[in-house]
Scaffold this active site. Sequence first.
Site, PDB file in Angstrom:
ATOM      1  N   LYS A 168      34.763  44.152  41.035  1.00 24.98           N
ATOM      2  CA  LYS A 168      35.313  42.926  41.621  1.00 24.98           C
ATOM      3  C   LYS A 168      34.719  42.664  42.996  1.00 24.98           C
ATOM      4  O   LYS A 168      34.514  43.593  43.780  1.00 24.98           O
ATOM      5  CB  LYS A 168      36.834  43.038  41.749  1.00 24.98           C
ATOM      6  CG  LYS A 168      37.483  41.694  42.029  1.00 24.98           C
ATOM      7  CD  LYS A 168      38.798  41.828  42.731  1.00 24.98           C
ATOM      8  CE  LYS A 168      38.554  42.038  44.215  1.00 24.98           C
ATOM      9  NZ  LYS A 168      39.804  41.994  45.011  1.00 24.98           N
ATOM     10  N   GLU A 209      35.300  36.493  41.982  1.00 24.67           N
ATOM     11  CA  GLU A 209      36.534  35.995  42.610  1.00 24.67           C
ATOM     12  C   GLU A 209      36.225  35.091  43.808  1.00 24.67           C
ATOM     13  O   GLU A 209      36.056  35.565  44.928  1.00 24.67           O
ATOM     14  CB  GLU A 209      37.421  37.167  43.065  1.00 24.67           C
ATOM     15  CG  GLU A 209      38.735  36.691  43.686  1.00 24.67           C
ATOM     16  CD  GLU A 209      39.657  37.822  44.166  1.00 24.67           C
ATOM     17  OE1 GLU A 209      39.257  38.991  44.113  1.00 24.67           O
ATOM     18  OE2 GLU A 209      40.779  37.518  44.600  1.00 24.67           O
ATOM     19  N   LYS A 251      37.898  35.058  38.470  1.00 19.58           N
ATOM     20  CA  LYS A 251      39.226  35.274  39.091  1.00 19.58           C
ATOM     21  C   LYS A 251      39.426  34.209  40.163  1.00 19.58           C
ATOM     22  O   LYS A 251      39.089  34.409  41.330  1.00 19.58           O
ATOM     23  CB  LYS A 251      39.296  36.684  39.686  1.00 19.58           C
ATOM     24  CG  LYS A 251      40.596  36.986  40.423  1.00 19.58           C
ATOM     25  CD  LYS A 251      40.788  38.467  40.680  1.00 19.58           C
ATOM     26  CE  LYS A 251      42.023  38.706  41.540  1.00 19.58           C
ATOM     27  NZ  LYS A 251      42.394  40.110  41.648  1.00 19.58           N
TER      28      LYS A 251
HETATM   29  C1  5MM Z   1      45.021  43.716  46.131  1.00 20.31           C
HETATM   30  O1  5MM Z   1      44.355  42.942  47.115  1.00 20.31           O
HETATM   31  C2  5MM Z   1      42.950  42.887  46.955  1.00 20.31           C
HETATM   32  C3  5MM Z   1      42.215  43.578  48.020  1.00 20.31           C
HETATM   33  O2  5MM Z   1      42.293  42.913  49.228  1.00 20.31           O
HETATM   34  P1  5MM Z   1      41.567  43.558  50.528  1.00 20.31           P
HETATM   35  O3  5MM Z   1      40.118  43.602  50.257  1.00 20.31           O
HETATM   36  O4  5MM Z   1      41.937  42.587  51.622  1.00 20.31           O
HETATM   37  O5  5MM Z   1      42.183  44.885  50.727  1.00 20.31           O
HETATM   38  C4  5MM Z   1      42.547  41.421  46.704  1.00 20.31           C
HETATM   39  O6  5MM Z   1      41.169  41.239  46.643  1.00 20.31           O
HETATM   40  C5  5MM Z   1      43.149  41.052  45.399  1.00 20.31           C
HETATM   41  O7  5MM Z   1      42.531  41.776  44.361  1.00 20.31           O
HETATM   42  C6  5MM Z   1      43.075  39.594  45.073  1.00 20.31           C
HETATM   43  O8  5MM Z   1      42.877  38.751  46.158  1.00 20.31           O
HETATM   44  C7  5MM Z   1      44.345  39.206  44.358  1.00 20.31           C
HETATM   45  O9  5MM Z   1      45.440  39.627  45.113  1.00 20.31           O
HETATM   46  P2  5MM Z   1      46.705  38.673  45.214  1.00 20.31           P
HETATM   47  O10 5MM Z   1      47.671  39.456  46.059  1.00 20.31           O
HETATM   48  O11 5MM Z   1      46.224  37.412  45.859  1.00 20.31           O
HETATM   49  O12 5MM Z   1      47.169  38.473  43.780  1.00 20.31           O
END
Ligand code: 5MM
Length: 369
Positions: A168, A209, A251
């Site tokens: 990802k 994403e 995503k």
């Molecule tokens: C779980 O959060 C992921 C990692 O974020 P960081 O790189 O800031 O630690 C993030 O990429 C996440 O996989 C997605 O944005 C989806 O998370 P949400 O909380 O928006 O469903």
Amino acid sequence: MLVKQSWWKKSQQINYASRASIDSTIKRPFTLNLKTLNDTARAMVAPGKGILAADESTATIKKRFDKIGIENTWAHRRAYRDLLFTTPGFEQYTSGVILYEETLFDKALDETPIAKLLASKGVIPGIKVDMGAKPLAGGAPEETVTEGLDGLRERLEKYKAAGARFAKWRAVITIGEDAPTDYAIHVNAHALGRYAALCQEADIVPIVEPEVLMDGDNDIDTCEEVTDLVLAAVFGELYAQRVALEGIILKPNMVIAGAQCNNQNDVEEVAERTLRVLRRHVPSAVPGIAFLSGGQSDILATAHLDAMNKAGNLPWGLTFSYGRALQAAAQKAWSGKNVEAGKAAHLHRARMNGLAALGKWDTSLEKSA
Ligand code: 5MM
């Protein structure tokens, strides 16, 4: 026009159509293992299943732990993620888990390697490979570009050897006074294309994403306009960089008003506008779309996914890849002490979202739980 028309736009914007015609005779220097990629991608969006995003970086999980008064130590991160991955039955609704590098190489509390534990339950291990969104030189003040391409080919080999079958990369697009700029959209889309091509070369399915943040005060029209531009740029780059669409998962954000906007739209409108934008840009060759939750409440994230699947007649699998909306309840119930309550809360949200992925969720299921 919200998106700034930069001075270089007309002169330097990539003409994907003409580039494609020049490049169409050039063969890849390697054979793409499209069947493996497509099999994995389809398994990631199997009916009634979605992806648990448990790939919080150490800095992000600290923010989550701060809310429940837990110190951000390796032992606590390990214990919490063990809780998630040993929740009995979560595999019925979970096709894959996105892991942070620390977790991919970590062991469960019973000393089983995490990737092995997940695979034994039929859950596909995945890995976040970006190195985070960093300030974009020359962009609007709040704009970022996601880094992590240097050395990625070598890292992917290491992750594959550890059991990861998908990856990802999150690009962040901010809506603001002077943002997004075309510049920010295009550098982020370009990086997503480069990342996706490298993943496919390694037989790893890239989750692409591009997240249009939903925490500003913008209305839903603005989110729709920006999401439209972002997806156009991303699919242009995927095509230009010879990424096989049959071997990716998208995503995206949903099309929704910013959290600070006074006018919040109903579930049906969010579902309708999100599907409208996705239909415009996502070819049916893409096996699946797995949404991020982006700060929506647990139940709203489930309700939106359910409404889109109830609409039916979709050319792709449509499911969840939630972080906060899958984990917030589990974190609160656990609070560092109550493992069983944490597992129960995790299973409940996984089940609700699994039903939403089939268009079979109903709000009464939340009340009865
Ligand atoms: C779980 O959060 C992921 C990692 O974020 P960081 O790189 O800031 O630690 C993030 O990429 C996440 O996989 C997605 O944005 C989806 O998370 P949400 O909380 O928006 O469903």
